[in-house]
Design a protein around this motif. Structure first.
Motif, PDB file in Angstrom:
ATOM      1  N   LEU A  42       0.984  -1.186   0.143  1.00  0.00           N
ATOM      2  CA  LEU A  42       0.475  -0.005   0.169  1.00  0.00           C
ATOM      3  C   LEU A  42       0.854   0.819   0.140  1.00  0.00           C
ATOM      4  O   LEU A  42       0.573   1.758   0.012  1.00  0.00           O
ATOM      5  CB  LEU A  42      -1.169   0.209   0.923  1.00  0.00           C
ATOM      6  N   GLY A  43       2.089   1.621  -0.107  1.00  0.00           N
ATOM      7  CA  GLY A  43       2.979   1.916   0.158  1.00  0.00           C
ATOM      8  C   GLY A  43       2.852   3.594   0.808  1.00  0.00           C
ATOM      9  O   GLY A  43       3.327   4.449   1.329  1.00  0.00           O
ATOM     10  N   VAL A 100     -17.540   0.425   1.132  1.00  0.00           N
ATOM     11  CA  VAL A 100     -16.979   0.912   1.421  1.00  0.00           C
ATOM     12  C   VAL A 100     -16.099   1.150  -0.198  1.00  0.00           C
ATOM     13  O   VAL A 100     -16.829   0.876  -1.053  1.00  0.00           O
ATOM     14  CB  VAL A 100     -16.851  -0.598   1.189  1.00  0.00           C
ATOM     15  N   GLU A 101     -14.918   1.955   0.086  1.00  0.00           N
ATOM     16  CA  GLU A 101     -14.669   2.600  -1.267  1.00  0.00           C
ATOM     17  C   GLU A 101     -14.305   1.267  -2.090  1.00  0.00           C
ATOM     18  O   GLU A 101     -13.436  -0.057  -1.262  1.00  0.00           O
ATOM     19  CB  GLU A 101     -13.733   3.132  -1.117  1.00  0.00           C
ATOM     20  N   ILE A 102     -14.448   0.944  -3.488  1.00  0.00           N
ATOM     21  CA  ILE A 102     -14.116  -0.149  -4.143  1.00  0.00           C
ATOM     22  C   ILE A 102     -12.562   0.076  -4.175  1.00  0.00           C
ATOM     23  O   ILE A 102     -11.762  -1.156  -4.493  1.00  0.00           O
ATOM     24  CB  ILE A 102     -14.313   0.090  -5.779  1.00  0.00           C
ATOM     25  N   SER A 103     -11.888   1.036  -4.125  1.00  0.00           N
ATOM     26  CA  SER A 103     -10.625   0.812  -4.591  1.00  0.00           C
ATOM     27  C   SER A 103      -9.661   0.465  -2.943  1.00  0.00           C
ATOM     28  O   SER A 103      -8.646  -0.701  -2.358  1.00  0.00           O
ATOM     29  CB  SER A 103      -9.717   2.282  -4.585  1.00  0.00           C
ATOM     30  N   ASP A 104     -10.481  -0.018  -2.125  1.00  0.00           N
ATOM     31  CA  ASP A 104      -9.979  -0.253  -0.698  1.00  0.00           C
ATOM     32  C   ASP A 104      -9.679  -1.086  -0.304  1.00  0.00           C
ATOM     33  O   ASP A 104      -9.284  -1.815   0.087  1.00  0.00           O
ATOM     34  CB  ASP A 104     -10.828   1.073   0.448  1.00  0.00           C
ATOM     35  N   TYR A 105     -11.364  -2.305  -0.960  1.00  0.00           N
ATOM     36  CA  TYR A 105     -11.459  -3.338  -0.895  1.00  0.00           C
ATOM     37  C   TYR A 105     -10.658  -4.017  -1.587  1.00  0.00           C
ATOM     38  O   TYR A 105     -10.093  -5.191  -0.913  1.00  0.00           O
ATOM     39  CB  TYR A 105     -12.905  -3.587  -1.327  1.00  0.00           C
ATOM     40  N   LEU A 106     -10.282  -3.547  -2.971  1.00  0.00           N
ATOM     41  CA  LEU A 106      -9.530  -4.054  -3.734  1.00  0.00           C
ATOM     42  C   LEU A 106      -8.088  -4.202  -3.396  1.00  0.00           C
ATOM     43  O   LEU A 106      -6.617  -5.711  -3.511  1.00  0.00           O
ATOM     44  CB  LEU A 106      -9.024  -3.666  -5.310  1.00  0.00           C
ATOM     45  N   ASN A 107      -7.374  -3.194  -2.653  1.00  0.00           N
ATOM     46  CA  ASN A 107      -6.285  -3.263  -1.836  1.00  0.00           C
ATOM     47  C   ASN A 107      -6.196  -4.240  -0.273  1.00  0.00           C
ATOM     48  O   ASN A 107      -5.002  -4.829  -0.539  1.00  0.00           O
ATOM     49  CB  ASN A 107      -5.780  -1.929  -1.252  1.00  0.00           C
ATOM     50  N   ALA A 108      -7.136  -4.047  -0.118  1.00  0.00           N
ATOM     51  CA  ALA A 108      -7.655  -5.145   1.047  1.00  0.00           C
ATOM     52  C   ALA A 108      -6.927  -7.073   0.394  1.00  0.00           C
ATOM     53  O   ALA A 108      -6.119  -8.075   1.003  1.00  0.00           O
ATOM     54  CB  ALA A 108      -9.131  -5.444   1.422  1.00  0.00           C
ATOM     55  N   VAL A 109      -7.719  -6.684  -0.825  1.00  0.00           N
ATOM     56  CA  VAL A 109      -6.901  -8.418  -0.819  1.00  0.00           C
ATOM     57  C   VAL A 109      -5.604  -8.827  -2.159  1.00  0.00           C
ATOM     58  O   VAL A 109      -5.297  -9.412  -1.155  1.00  0.00           O
ATOM     59  CB  VAL A 109      -8.122  -8.540  -2.923  1.00  0.00           C
ATOM     60  N   PHE A 146      -3.171  -7.255   0.037  1.00  0.00           N
ATOM     61  CA  PHE A 146      -2.184  -6.779   0.782  1.00  0.00           C
ATOM     62  C   PHE A 146      -2.663  -8.382   1.742  1.00  0.00           C
ATOM     63  O   PHE A 146      -1.767  -8.879   1.478  1.00  0.00           O
ATOM     64  CB  PHE A 146      -2.779  -6.129   1.615  1.00  0.00           C
ATOM     65  N   TYR A 147      -4.188  -8.847   1.548  1.00  0.00           N
ATOM     66  CA  TYR A 147      -4.456 -10.328   2.350  1.00  0.00           C
ATOM     67  C   TYR A 147      -3.278 -10.850   1.577  1.00  0.00           C
ATOM     68  O   TYR A 147      -2.787 -12.205   2.262  1.00  0.00           O
ATOM     69  CB  TYR A 147      -5.783 -10.709   2.814  1.00  0.00           C
ATOM     70  N   LYS A 148      -3.351 -11.451   0.666  1.00  0.00           N
ATOM     71  CA  LYS A 148      -3.087 -12.132  -0.306  1.00  0.00           C
ATOM     72  C   LYS A 148      -1.052 -12.335  -0.026  1.00  0.00           C
ATOM     73  O   LYS A 148      -0.692 -13.686   0.336  1.00  0.00           O
ATOM     74  CB  LYS A 148      -2.892 -12.070  -1.947  1.00  0.00           C
ATOM     75  N   GLN A 149      -0.509 -10.793  -0.141  1.00  0.00           N
ATOM     76  CA  GLN A 149       0.946 -11.024   0.454  1.00  0.00           C
ATOM     77  C   GLN A 149       1.086 -11.163   1.653  1.00  0.00           C
ATOM     78  O   GLN A 149       2.488 -11.659   1.646  1.00  0.00           O
ATOM     79  CB  GLN A 149       1.614  -9.330  -0.073  1.00  0.00           C
ATOM     80  N   PHE A 150       0.644 -10.996   2.256  1.00  0.00           N
ATOM     81  CA  PHE A 150       0.297 -10.379   4.110  1.00  0.00           C
ATOM     82  C   PHE A 150       0.391 -11.808   3.886  1.00  0.00           C
ATOM     83  O   PHE A 150       1.527 -12.990   4.699  1.00  0.00           O
ATOM     84  CB  PHE A 150      -0.742 -10.525   5.079  1.00  0.00           C
TER      85      PHE A 150
END
Length: 397
Positions: free
Chosen positions: A320-321, A364-373, A375-379
Motif C-alpha cells: 500500500l506504500g 466501502v470504497e472499491i479501491s479500499d476493497y481491492l487494496n485489501a485483496v 494486502f491479504y494475499k501478500q501478507f
C-alpha cells in the motif's frame, strides 16, 4: 484457468452483501463462499452448524508442514434500520461514486470478501504455500461472537501461528493489536402488584431496580485506571423496561447494562462487584433481583511489537506504500474468542471499510476493497515464509 479480474472481485463482494444475513441466515453466505472453492479439490471445506440456517464455515488451504495462519471474518450483519434513511436498497449492493453501498459493506462483508478473493487468487496461481491458511467465517459476531466461541471450543483455532481479523480499520490505515472487552448484563427485579392508590400493599419492582441502577453506576467508578491506547472503562445502562399499566404498582422490571473493559481489569472484577450489589440488596426486605450475562468477552491486551505486527507493517509498506498506525479498538471482535484456543499466538485487526459501520448508507470504497485483496494475499505469503514464525513453530512441534 482464467484469473479473476477486478470486476469479478467486485461481483463477489456484491453477491455477499446481497445476501440478507441480519442476525441469521449465515448459511446462505457460507454456501455461496463454499461454491467459489468447489472447483479446487485441494481445499478442505467444513460447515459447522450452530443453529438452523446458521452455519460457520472453515476453509483450509495448503498441505505443507509449517505454520498455519488464521484469517477470520463474520457473515452476519446488523439490521438496516429505517429504510427511508437509505439512498439505495441496503441489500442491493449498489455501485455509485466508486463505492459499494449496502448493509455490511463496511462491517464486515468487504473484509470477508477480500479474504475469500485473496485465497482464490492464491489457488488460481497455484502458489505452493510454505504452510497452511485457515479461513474462519463465523455466525453471530454482532450479537455475541458465539460462532467464534463454538469454533474455538471445537478446536478449529488450536495452534495457529497468528490470526488476522478483517474488521474495518480506517480504510486499512490502522493495525489494531489491542481491544476492549465487553460485558452485557441484564438485571431482573421482581415485586408485587397492587393498586396504585394503595402502594403499601405492593412491592415496586421499578423502585428496587432504580436502587441497583444508582449503586452500579457509583461502585463501578472505582475501576478508574486508564489504558494508554484504549482509554478507560465505560459503563452505561442502555435499556430499561417494566410495569404493567399506569395505575398498578409494577411487579416486574428489568434493565440492561453495557461495560467496555480494558486489559487491566479482567471481566471477573465486574462480575464480582455486580453480584455483590445484588446480594446486598436481596438481603433487604422486598428486594428480589437476579443478574445474567450475555456472551461477555475479555479485553485483548496484545503486543505492539509482536512478530505478526512487524510482518503486517512491512507488507503494508510494500503493497500500500504507507506506514500503518499501530493502535487499539474500542469495540470487541471475534479475536477475543479465538485467542482462548490452544497454543500461544497473537492477533491483529486490519480491514477495509469506511466510518459508516451500522449506519444508513453504509459503504466501502472499491479501491479500499481491492487494496485489501492485494494486502491479504501478500501478507499470507510473507507471514508463512517468515523465518522467525517458522522457527517458532518448528520449536513447538
Amino acid at each position: 484457468m482464467q484469473i479473476m479480474n477486478d470486476q469479478k472481485k467486485i461481483e463477489i463482494l456484491q453477491k455477499i452483501i446481497q445476501i440478507n444475513s441480519v442476525n441469521s441466515n449465515e448459511t446462505q453466505v457460507a454456501d455461496y463462499i463454499s461454491s467459489l472453492f468447489s472447483k479446487f479439490p485441494e481445499v478442505d471445506i467444513q460447515k459447522i452448524a450452530y443453529a438452523p440456517n446458521r452455519d460457520n464455515l472453515v476453509l483450509t488451504i495448503g498441505k505443507n508442514k509449517g505454520p498455519m495462519l488464521g484469517l477470520t471474518g463474520h457473515m452476519d450483519v446488523v439490521a438496516p434500520g429505517n429504510l427511508e434513511d437509505w439512498n439505495y436498497d441496503p441489500f442491493s449492493a449498489t455501485i455509485a461514486d466508486d463505492k459499494v453501498y449496502g448493509r455490511g459493506a463496511t462491517d464486515m462483508k468487504s473484509g470477508l470478501a477480500a479474504l475469500v478473493v485473496a485465497l482464490l487468487e492464491l489457488l488460481e496461481h497455484k502458489i505452493e504455500l510454505p504452510g497452511k491458511i485457515r479461513l474462519l467465517a463465523t455466525v453471530g459476531e454482532e450479537t455475541g461472537e458465539y460462532g467464534a466461541a463454538q469454533l474455538t471450543k471445537e478446536g478449529f483455532a488450536d495452534n495457529l501461528a497468528g490470526l488476522l481479523v478483517a474488521e474495518p480499520t480506517s480504510n486499512m490505515q490502522n493495525i489494531v493489536y489491542t481491544a476492549r472487552g465487553v460485558i452485557d448484563y441484564k438485571v431482573k427485579s421482581y415485586g408485587k402488584t397492587a393498586h396504585s392508590a394503595e402502594p403499601q400493599l405492593g412491592i415496586n419492582a421499578i423502585d428496587n431496580l432504580i436502587v441497583f441502577y444508582h449503586l452500579a453506576l457509583e461502585r463501578l467508578l472505582k475501576f478508574n485506571k486508564t489504558d494508554p491506547v484504549l482509554g478507560g472503562v465505560t459503563h452505561n445502562i442502555t435499556k430499561i423496561k417494566g410495569g404493567e399499566q399506569v395505575n398498578s404498582i409494577p411487579s416486574y422490571a428489568e434493565l440492561m447494562g453495557n461495560i467496555r473493559t480494558i486489559p487491566d481489569y479482567p471481566n471477573q472484577y465486574f462480575y464480582d462487584e455486580l453480584e455483590k450489589i445484588i446480594a446486598e440488596l436481596n438481603q433487604k426486605e422486598g428486594f428480589k433481583l437476579a443478574i445474567t450475562y450475555s456472551f461477555p468477552e475479555e479485553a485483548i491486551s496484545g503486543k505492539p511489537d509482536s512478530q505478526i505486527i512487524k510482518i503486517a507493517q512491512k507488507t503494508h509498506q510494500t503493497v500500500l506504500g504507507s506506514a500503518a498506525k499501530i493502535t487499539g479498538s474500542s469495540g470487541a471482535n471475534d479475536g477475543a474468542e479465538f485467542l482462548q484456543a490452544k497454543g500461544d499466538f497473537n492477533s491483529i485487526e486490519l480491514g477495509p471499510g469506511s466510518n459508516t459501520s451500522h449506519q444508513s448508507n453504509e459503504y466501502v470504497e472499491i479501491s479500499d476493497y481491492l487494496n485489501a485483496v492485494k494486502f491479504y494475499k501478500q501478507f499470507a505469503l510473507d507471514f508463512l515464509q517468515n523465518k522467525q514464525i517458522r522457527k517458532t513453530i518448528s520449536e513447538t512441534d
